[in-house]
Design a protein around this motif. Structure first.
Motif, PDB file in Angstrom:
ATOM      1  N   UNK A   1       0.780  -1.396   0.335  1.00 59.02           N
ATOM      2  CA  UNK A   1      -0.565  -0.094   0.166  1.00 59.02           C
ATOM      3  C   UNK A   1       0.758   1.630  -0.593  1.00 59.02           C
ATOM      4  N   UNK A   2       1.583   1.475   0.550  1.00 61.93           N
ATOM      5  CA  UNK A   2       2.670   2.122   0.413  1.00 61.93           C
ATOM      6  C   UNK A   2       3.505   2.606  -0.421  1.00 61.93           C
ATOM      7  N   UNK A   3       4.045   1.625  -1.127  1.00 60.75           N
ATOM      8  CA  UNK A   3       4.507   1.153  -2.585  1.00 60.75           C
ATOM      9  C   UNK A   3       3.338   1.621  -3.399  1.00 60.75           C
ATOM     10  N   UNK A   4       2.195   1.577  -3.146  1.00 55.88           N
ATOM     11  CA  UNK A   4       1.522   2.094  -4.934  1.00 55.88           C
ATOM     12  C   UNK A   4       0.879   3.068  -4.299  1.00 55.88           C
ATOM     13  N   UNK A   5       0.932   3.795  -2.919  1.00 48.68           N
ATOM     14  CA  UNK A   5       0.596   5.831  -2.784  1.00 48.68           C
ATOM     15  C   UNK A   5       1.888   6.817  -2.935  1.00 48.68           C
ATOM     16  N   UNK A   6       2.879   6.268  -3.076  1.00 46.92           N
ATOM     17  CA  UNK A   6       4.319   7.080  -3.706  1.00 46.92           C
ATOM     18  C   UNK A   6       4.151   6.402  -5.102  1.00 46.92           C
ATOM     19  N   UNK A   7       3.975   5.469  -5.626  1.00 45.50           N
ATOM     20  CA  UNK A   7       4.503   5.204  -7.750  1.00 45.50           C
ATOM     21  C   UNK A   7       3.396   5.574  -8.034  1.00 45.50           C
ATOM     22  N   UNK A   8       1.833   5.723  -7.109  1.00 43.28           N
ATOM     23  CA  UNK A   8       1.338   6.793  -7.797  1.00 43.28           C
ATOM     24  C   UNK A   8       1.443   8.295  -8.274  1.00 43.28           C
ATOM     25  N   UNK A   9       2.449   8.857  -6.913  1.00 43.72           N
ATOM     26  CA  UNK A   9       2.104  10.443  -7.345  1.00 43.72           C
ATOM     27  C   UNK A   9       1.803  11.270  -7.373  1.00 43.72           C
ATOM     28  N   UNK A  10       1.672  12.058  -7.410  1.00 49.35           N
ATOM     29  CA  UNK A  10       0.405  13.542  -6.973  1.00 49.35           C
ATOM     30  C   UNK A  10      -0.250  12.940  -6.440  1.00 49.35           C
ATOM     31  N   UNK A  11      -1.177  12.603  -7.493  1.00 51.21           N
ATOM     32  CA  UNK A  11      -2.960  11.356  -7.735  1.00 51.21           C
ATOM     33  C   UNK A  11      -3.016  10.978  -6.335  1.00 51.21           C
ATOM     34  N   UNK A  12      -1.943   9.482  -6.307  1.00 50.01           N
ATOM     35  CA  UNK A  12      -1.894   8.863  -5.351  1.00 50.01           C
ATOM     36  C   UNK A  12      -2.297   9.675  -3.395  1.00 50.01           C
TER      37      UNK A  12
ATOM     38  N   UNK B   1      -5.647   5.858  -0.105  1.00 49.30           N
ATOM     39  CA  UNK B   1      -5.656   6.057   0.919  1.00 49.30           C
ATOM     40  C   UNK B   1      -6.771   4.631   1.867  1.00 49.30           C
ATOM     41  N   UNK B   2      -7.177   4.135   1.193  1.00 48.36           N
ATOM     42  CA  UNK B   2      -8.412   3.613   1.880  1.00 48.36           C
ATOM     43  C   UNK B   2      -7.612   2.388   1.712  1.00 48.36           C
ATOM     44  N   UNK B   3      -6.672   2.022   0.514  1.00 47.97           N
ATOM     45  CA  UNK B   3      -6.291   0.480   1.002  1.00 47.97           C
ATOM     46  C   UNK B   3      -4.864   0.185   2.073  1.00 47.97           C
ATOM     47  N   UNK B   4      -3.678   1.907   2.310  1.00 42.60           N
ATOM     48  CA  UNK B   4      -3.082   1.540   3.073  1.00 42.60           C
ATOM     49  C   UNK B   4      -3.727   2.038   5.087  1.00 42.60           C
ATOM     50  N   UNK B   5      -4.832   2.303   4.479  1.00 41.32           N
ATOM     51  CA  UNK B   5      -5.445   2.186   6.143  1.00 41.32           C
ATOM     52  C   UNK B   5      -5.966   1.453   6.305  1.00 41.32           C
ATOM     53  N   UNK B   6      -6.190   0.545   5.789  1.00 45.56           N
ATOM     54  CA  UNK B   6      -6.593  -0.652   6.172  1.00 45.56           C
ATOM     55  C   UNK B   6      -5.788  -1.440   5.377  1.00 45.56           C
ATOM     56  N   UNK B   7      -4.666  -1.561   5.273  1.00 44.73           N
ATOM     57  CA  UNK B   7      -3.618  -1.941   5.247  1.00 44.73           C
ATOM     58  C   UNK B   7      -2.182  -2.037   7.101  1.00 44.73           C
ATOM     59  N   UNK B   8      -2.723  -0.808   6.912  1.00 46.18           N
ATOM     60  CA  UNK B   8      -2.015  -0.484   8.878  1.00 46.18           C
ATOM     61  C   UNK B   8      -3.153  -0.692   9.264  1.00 46.18           C
ATOM     62  N   UNK B   9      -4.135  -0.919  10.028  1.00 44.56           N
ATOM     63  CA  UNK B   9      -5.389  -1.241  10.947  1.00 44.56           C
ATOM     64  C   UNK B   9      -4.830  -2.861  10.707  1.00 44.56           C
ATOM     65  N   UNK B  10      -5.104  -3.643   9.662  1.00 42.54           N
ATOM     66  CA  UNK B  10      -4.527  -5.008   9.812  1.00 42.54           C
ATOM     67  C   UNK B  10      -3.546  -5.599  10.578  1.00 42.54           C
ATOM     68  N   UNK B  11      -2.701  -4.432  10.144  1.00 38.66           N
ATOM     69  CA  UNK B  11      -1.077  -4.798  10.722  1.00 38.66           C
ATOM     70  C   UNK B  11      -1.101  -4.683  12.074  1.00 38.66           C
ATOM     71  N   UNK B  12      -2.294  -4.624  13.048  1.00 38.73           N
ATOM     72  CA  UNK B  12      -2.007  -4.465  14.323  1.00 38.73           C
ATOM     73  C   UNK B  12      -3.422  -5.698  15.174  1.00 38.73           C
ATOM     74  N   UNK B  13      -4.252  -6.253  14.022  1.00 35.40           N
ATOM     75  CA  UNK B  13      -5.340  -6.534  14.395  1.00 35.40           C
ATOM     76  C   UNK B  13      -5.212  -8.362  14.536  1.00 35.40           C
ATOM     77  N   UNK B  14      -5.710  -8.826  15.369  1.00 34.37           N
ATOM     78  CA  UNK B  14      -5.514 -10.135  15.860  1.00 34.37           C
ATOM     79  C   UNK B  14      -4.286 -10.788  15.807  1.00 34.37           C
TER      80      UNK B  14
END
Length: 368
Positions: A314-325, A333-346
Motif C-alpha cells: 500500500x505504501x509503494x502504491x501510494x508513492x508510485x502513483x505520484x501526485x494522484x496517489x 489511501x483506503x488500502x493503506x489505512x486498511x493495511x495499517x489497521x490490519x497490521x495490528x489486528x488479531x
C-alpha cells in the motif's frame, strides 16, 4: 503434502464474487461510504450472505451452512480485500462462526444457523487487536446479566449478536436489548469501523464455560488471524496490479515511467513479496481446512509475513502513483489505512513471530 493451487471450484467462486464486487462495490462506492455515517454496505452483505450463501461457508450442511472449508472462505476474503468491501465477513462469517462451531448445546447451534443464513450478524466482543490466546476481559457475569466495557470491537455497530467472554464463560448478548450499548469510535479504517461495547445489566445466554469457552474463543481468533492473511493478500495484489498498470500509462521524458530501472526493481521486489504472501496465506487456509499441518503454526507464519507485506504494498502504491496517489479522490489511501489497521489486528507481526519461534522451539536470545 496438500496441493495449495486453486481448484476449479475455488476459481469459479472467485469469479462470481469478483463479478459481483465489480458491479456493486467500485472504488467510488467505497469512498462514498467511508465518508458517510453508515460505512457498512448492508445490501451488499445481504447479497453475499443470503443470495450467494457465503456467510455459511464454514458451517456444515447439517447445521444450516454450505459445508465448504477455510480454503473457499480464503478465496472470498481475497476478493473482499481487493475491493475493500465494507462488509462484516471476517468478523461474522469467520471469527464469530468459528467460535460458535466449537460450542456444544442448543443455544450455540441456534445462533450458528442464524449466522449461516446471513440474516444475523455476529461479532466476538474482544478488542480487534487481540491475538489468539491473549484474551483478557473486564466483563463480569452477575445473575444472568453482564456488566463491563470492551473497546475496539470490530463491526460491533452492525452486529445483531455479541459473543462475550466473561468470568470463564462465553455468553451471547442481543445488541437490541436494554443494557447493551454500542458506541462507534473514530477508526483509521472506516471500511471496518470499531466501537466500544458497554454492558450494564445486559441479559446474556450461556454458550460455553470453562475450558470449552476458552478453546472456542481461541479457535475463533486463530481462524480469523489465519484467514486475515488472505484478505491482506487480496489488498496487496490489488496495490501491485494497479501500480503496474499506472506506471505503464504514465509518461515522463517521453517514456513510460514503468520503464525506469529503479522502479522496475521496486516492483519486482514487491511482486516477489506478494507471491510469498500467497504461499503463506494458502498454507494457512489449507492447514485450517484439513489439519494437514499445525494450524497454530501456519496461522502465525501467515500473519508474521502477510501483515508487513500488505503495508509495504500500500505504501509503494501510494508513492508510485505520484501526485494522484496523495489525493482523497484516489482509493489508494483506503488500502493503506486498511493495511495499517490490519497490521495490528488479531496480534501484531512481532507477536506472531514470537509465537512462531516458540512453536518451532527457536526462542530469541536472552537479553542481558
Amino acid at each position: 503434502m496438500s496441493d495449495l493451487l486453486y481448484t476449479e471450484e475455488e476459481e469459479a467462486l472467485r469469479s462470481a464474487v469478483r463479478s459481483l464486487l465489480a458491479d456493486r462495490c467500485g472504488p467510488a462506492d467505497v469512498l462514498a461510504r467511508a465518508e458517510s455515517d453508515r460505512p457498512h454496505d448492508r445490501e451488499l452483505w445481504k447479497t453475499l450472505a443470503d443470495s450467494m450463501g457465503l456467510a455459511g461457508l464454514l458451517v456444515p450442511e447439517d447445521r444450516g451452512g454450505q459445508g465448504a472449508s477455510h480454503r473457499e472462505a480464503a478465496v472470498v476474503l481475497e476478493e473482499l480485500g481487493r475491493a475493500m468491501a465494507p462488509v462484516p465477513y471476517l468478523t461474522s462469517a469467520v471469527i464469530a462462526t468459528e467460535t460458535l462451531l466449537a460450542c456444544a448445546g442448543d443455544a450455540a447451534a441456534e445462533l450458528l444457523a442464524a449466522l449461516a443464513s446471513g440474516r444475523t450478524v455476529g461479532a466476538l466482543a474482544v478488542p480487534f487487536a487481540t491475538a489468539p490466546g491473549a484474551v483478557h476481559t473486564r466483563v463480569r457475569h452477575e445473575g444472568g446479566t453482564l456488566h463491563g466495557e470492551v473497546t475496539g470491537v470490530a463491526d460491533a455497530a452492525v452486529a445483531d449478536i455479541l459473543l462475550v467472554p466473561a468470568d470463564g464463560g462465553l455468553f451471547a448478548v442481543d445488541t437490541g436489548r436494554d443494557g447493551a450499548t454500542v458506541t462507534p469510535l473514530t477508526s483509521l479504517d472506516r471500511t471496518r469501523p470499531l466501537a466500544t461495547v458497554t454492558l450494564d445489566g445486559a441479559p446474556a445466554r450461556l454458550l460455553a464455560e470453562g475450558a470449552e469457552a476458552d478453546a472456542a474463543v481461541r479457535l475463533g481468533l486463530r481462524s480469523g488471524a489465519g484467514l486475515l492473511a488472505s484478505e491482506q493478500l487480496g489488498l496487496a495484489d490489488w496495490c501491485l496490479t494497479e501500480t503496474v498498470a499506472y506506471l505503464k500509462e504514465r509518461h515522463q521524458f517521453n517514456r513510460p515511467v514503468g520503464s525506469f530501472q529503479a522502479l522496475k526493481h521496486r516492483l519486482a521486489d514487491l511482486w516477489l513479496r506478494v507471491v510469498n504472501t500467497r504461499a503463506a496465506a494458502r498454507h494457512a487456509a489449507d492447514a485450517l481446512a484439513t489439519g494437514s499441518d499445525e494450524p497454530n503454526l501456519a496461522a502465525a507464519l501467515a500473519q508474521a509475513y502477510a501483515a508487513p507485506v500488505a503495508v509495504r504494498a500500500a505504501e509503494e502504491a501510494l508513492q508510485l502513483h505520484g501526485g494522484i496517489g496523495m489525493t482523497w479522490e484516489h482509493p489508494v489511501h483506503l488500502y493503506l489505512k486498511r493495511a495499517k489497521a490490519d497490521s495490528i489486528a488479531l496480534g501484531t507481526a512481532g507477536r506472531h513471530r514470537t509465537e512462531l519461534a516458540d512453536l518451532v522451539d527457536l526462542p530469541a536470545p536472552a537479553t542481558p
